[in-house]
Structure formats: structure tokens, C-alpha cells
Design a protein around this motif. Structure first.
Motif, PDB file in Angstrom:
ATOM      1  N   LYS A  28       0.494   3.139   7.425  1.00 51.51           N
ATOM      2  CA  LYS A  28       0.937   1.856   6.897  1.00 51.51           C
ATOM      3  C   LYS A  28       2.334   1.519   7.404  1.00 51.51           C
ATOM      4  N   MET A  85      -9.083  -0.493   3.272  1.00 58.08           N
ATOM      5  CA  MET A  85      -8.946  -0.900   4.671  1.00 58.08           C
ATOM      6  C   MET A  85     -10.205  -1.565   5.227  1.00 58.08           C
ATOM      7  N   TYR A 103      -4.586  -0.860  10.232  1.00 53.66           N
ATOM      8  CA  TYR A 103      -4.011  -1.566   9.092  1.00 53.66           C
ATOM      9  C   TYR A 103      -3.309  -2.865   9.480  1.00 53.66           C
TER      10      TYR A 103
END
Length: 359
Positions: free
Chosen positions: A50, A158, A321
Motif C-alpha cells: 500500500k 483489493m 493497489y
């Protein structure tokens, strides 16, 4: 396999107009003020990924710094990528940073919701990694705070931004598959001894920590289930208490969904899969990542797709992401509403807890 279809970027955007790609949003990012964002935690399995995604878009995000309250952990991570490139702060320093708009919460699972609540009370939007803690009541209370303060909670499921799952969502809602009667999914891996011991600390184990991604998809497609039944096996009770082989059955009025989570699967990620079948067609995704592949079966032509089976190939995402953070930026700027609201996230969390044997 007849009539393969490749969804180019142009076709992809035309097919799914409600979802902009990270690349499409990035081209406009330089024209807008950067969003000030920070991160709390390094212990979540997705924490480094992330952070990498946020740092990848400096035109969109002004990354303030990262918090890790565990001094030993902080020392261990400080000289590793991507952490060596960021400023380390205390939580109070981060939350009092002038202009801070959002925080990515990436702690270990027990601290996810308490940390998120502190961020919300400080007036910050949050990206909260999954799953949303071990308590349904705490999850509900967290969402109520966000609702009362008009703040966004973006859950870190996700697969919501995976192009194959977005395609699946669209064709289901457009009625291509008819009435859905069956969903099945599998999300496993081969877990080493250390990982087994860590997951054994959570009663829900792998179904809770990993298969929650697929449960989120089931609830998104079919809504909250009428009933959830959890099955588990502990393959090596002489070694540990980890329930490493699990199955959950989700009952609906006209459909049955099954989700498996196997942590003794020697083929791991390559065997992860998801399929949806209705009265007029079926769509299968395997593998799920990194470049998903689909197989669409139809009882009649739909759009540019023919009757019968055909492959549906998707472009590789720019990053696992990337799209979710670019979507969060659009939401915070007021350009759109987050598609998954509090009602959905709470329903998903209840289904995850029941599937994991935690309710």
C-alpha cells in the motif's frame, strides 16, 4: 477455445464507464492539488504494498509520513524499501499535520479498527485494510462515526478493483448471466510454519484473513446471505491449532455460494479462482492475479460476445493497489461517491465473521 476477446484499454473504459483506471486518472492529476496522506502501521500483510502504491503517484499524493508504534518493528523496517524513503512520525504528529486529509491504516488485525476510529475522530478519511477487526459491533460503531462526520472508509478488499471482477460485476448487473444460481471461489496458499502460528492466533484463521476478499465479492453480487455455514479441518493438530482447510456455504433464496480457503495448497496463488453461474450463462476467473483471465459462457449472443464459450483477456493492472488509491483520491476530492457504502461493508463483515466461525 473459440473467438477469444482482448479488452483493450479503450474497450475496457467503454465497457465499464463507472470505474476509471489508475492510468486514466493519473493524466489529470497534475492539474489538481495533491492530497495529503499518511500511513499508520507496517504489520499488515499489505502494508508495504500500500505504501508503494501511494508513493507511486506523487502527482496525486503528498505523503506526509508513516507511524509504527512498535519501536523494535520500526527499527527493523526503517532501512528497508519502501520505508527507507519516508519520514517516521508518532501518531499524534501525523494526525496533527496541517492539511492532512487521509490515512492508510495498515496495522496488525487487532489494532485496525481502534486505529481507524482515532483517525476518524481526528477528521480524516481512511483506507482501512481488511478485514475490519474481530467484532461486528466495533465495525458498526466505526462506520457510524464516519457517517456522522461525512468521512470515507475505503476497505482494502483489493479484488474490487481487479478488472476481471469489475467485468463480472457489470455483466451480472446487466443480466447477461440471467438469475444467479451458483457462485464458487477458492483462495488458498501454502503457509509455512511461522505463518501458521500467526494465523492460529485468530480464531477465524485463513477464511477470515484471506478469503474475506472473495466473500466481499459474494455479498457485492448477491447481497447479504440468509445463512452462513462454516466448515473447518485442522490437518496437523500435533503441530498447531491452525484450521488450515476451510469451507463456507452461503445460502440465498435461489442461489448457493461456496468459498474455500486452503492453506496447505501446494499450487497456492495459481489455483485461486472464482466463478459465477446463472440461468443464462457462466463466467469464470482463473487465475485471479496478477493478470486475470476470464472464460465466458453464454446461451445467446451478448454485446460483441457470441453464444458458447470464449476467453476474455484483460490488460495487466499497473499495480495491485494502484486503482484503489486513485479511486480514493477521486472520492476525497468530491468527484464521485465510493461505490461500496457502509451498509455493504457491514454486511460483508458479518458474512466474513460467520464464514470464519467467529459469530
Amino acid at each position: 477455445m473459440n473467438n477469444p476477446h482482448f479488452l483493450t484499454r479503450r474497450h475496457w473504459l467503454a465497457t465499464l464507464p463507472a470505474v476509471a483506471t489508475a492510468a486514466g486518472q493519473l493524466c489529470h492529476a497534475a492539474e489538481k492539488p495533491r492530497l495529503r496522506i499518511g500511513q499508520i502501521g507496517t504489520k499488515h500483510a499489505h502494508a508495504s504494498g500500500k505504501l508503494q502504491a501511494i508513493l507511486k503517484f506523487p502527482e496525486t499524493f503528498d505523503f506526509v509520513g508513516i507511524v509504527e508504534p512498535d519501536a523494535e518493528r520500526r527499527a527493523a523496517m526503517a532501512n528497508r524499501d519502501p520505508y527507507r524513503r519516508v519520514t517516521w512520525l508518532t501518531e499524534s504528529e501525523l494526525l496533527s499535520t496541517p492539511g492532512l486529509q487521509a490515512v492508510a491504516v495498515e496495522t496488525d488485525i487487532p489494532n485496525l479498527v481502534p486505529t481507524a476510529v482515532r483517525c476518524l475522530k481526528a477528521g480524516k478519511h481512511i483506507h482501512l485494510d481488511k478485514p475490519a477487526g474481530e467484532s461486528l459491533d466495533a465495525c458498526r460503531a466505526m462506520h457510524q462515526i464516519a457517517t456522522d462526520q461525512n468521512l470515507t472508509i475505503q476497505m482494502g478488499y483489493m479484488l474490487r478493483y481487479n478488472p476481471a471482477f469489475q467485468f463480472a460485476d457489470r455483466i451480472v448487473r446487466d443480466g447477461w448471466l440471467g438469475e444467479i444460481t451458483e457462485i464458487s471461489g477458492m483462495m488458498g496458499k501454502f503457509m509455512n510454519d511461522g505463518g501458521r502460528l500467526e494465523l492460529a492466533k485468530i480464531s477465524g484463521g485463513g477464511m477470515f484473513e484471506l478469503a474475506c476478499h472473495l466473500i466481499d465479492q459474494v455479498v457485492s453480487l448477491l447481497g447479504p446471505p440468509d445463512k452462513v455455514t462454516s466448515h473447518l479441518r485442522r490437518t496437523f493438530p500435533e503441530k498447531d491449532t491452525f484450521a488450515d482447510n476451510r469451507l463456507a456455504v452461503f445460502d440465498y433464496p435461489k442461489a448457493i455460494a461456496t468459498i474455500r480457503c486452503n492453506h496447505i495448497d501446494p499450487m497456492g496463488g495459481a489455483r485461486r479462482q472464482f466463478s459465477i453461474t446463472g440461468t443464462e450463462g457462466t463466467f469464470e476467473i482463473r487465475p485471479l492475479e496478477p493478470t486475470p483471465k476470464g472464460r465466458l459462457g453464454l446461451d445467446r449472443p451478448r454485446g460483441e460476445f457470441n453464444k458458447g464459450y470464449q476467453d476474455v483477456t484483460f490488460e495487466s493492472p499497473t499495480g495491485r493497489y494502484d486503482a484503489e488509491f486513485m479511486d480514493l483520491a477521486s472520492v476525497i476530492r468530491g468527484e464521485k461517491k465510493l461505490r461500496w457504502n457502509a451498509e455493504h461493508d457491514i454486511a460483508t463483515h458479518e458474512a466474513v465473521l460467520r464464514a470464519s466461525g467467529m459469530l
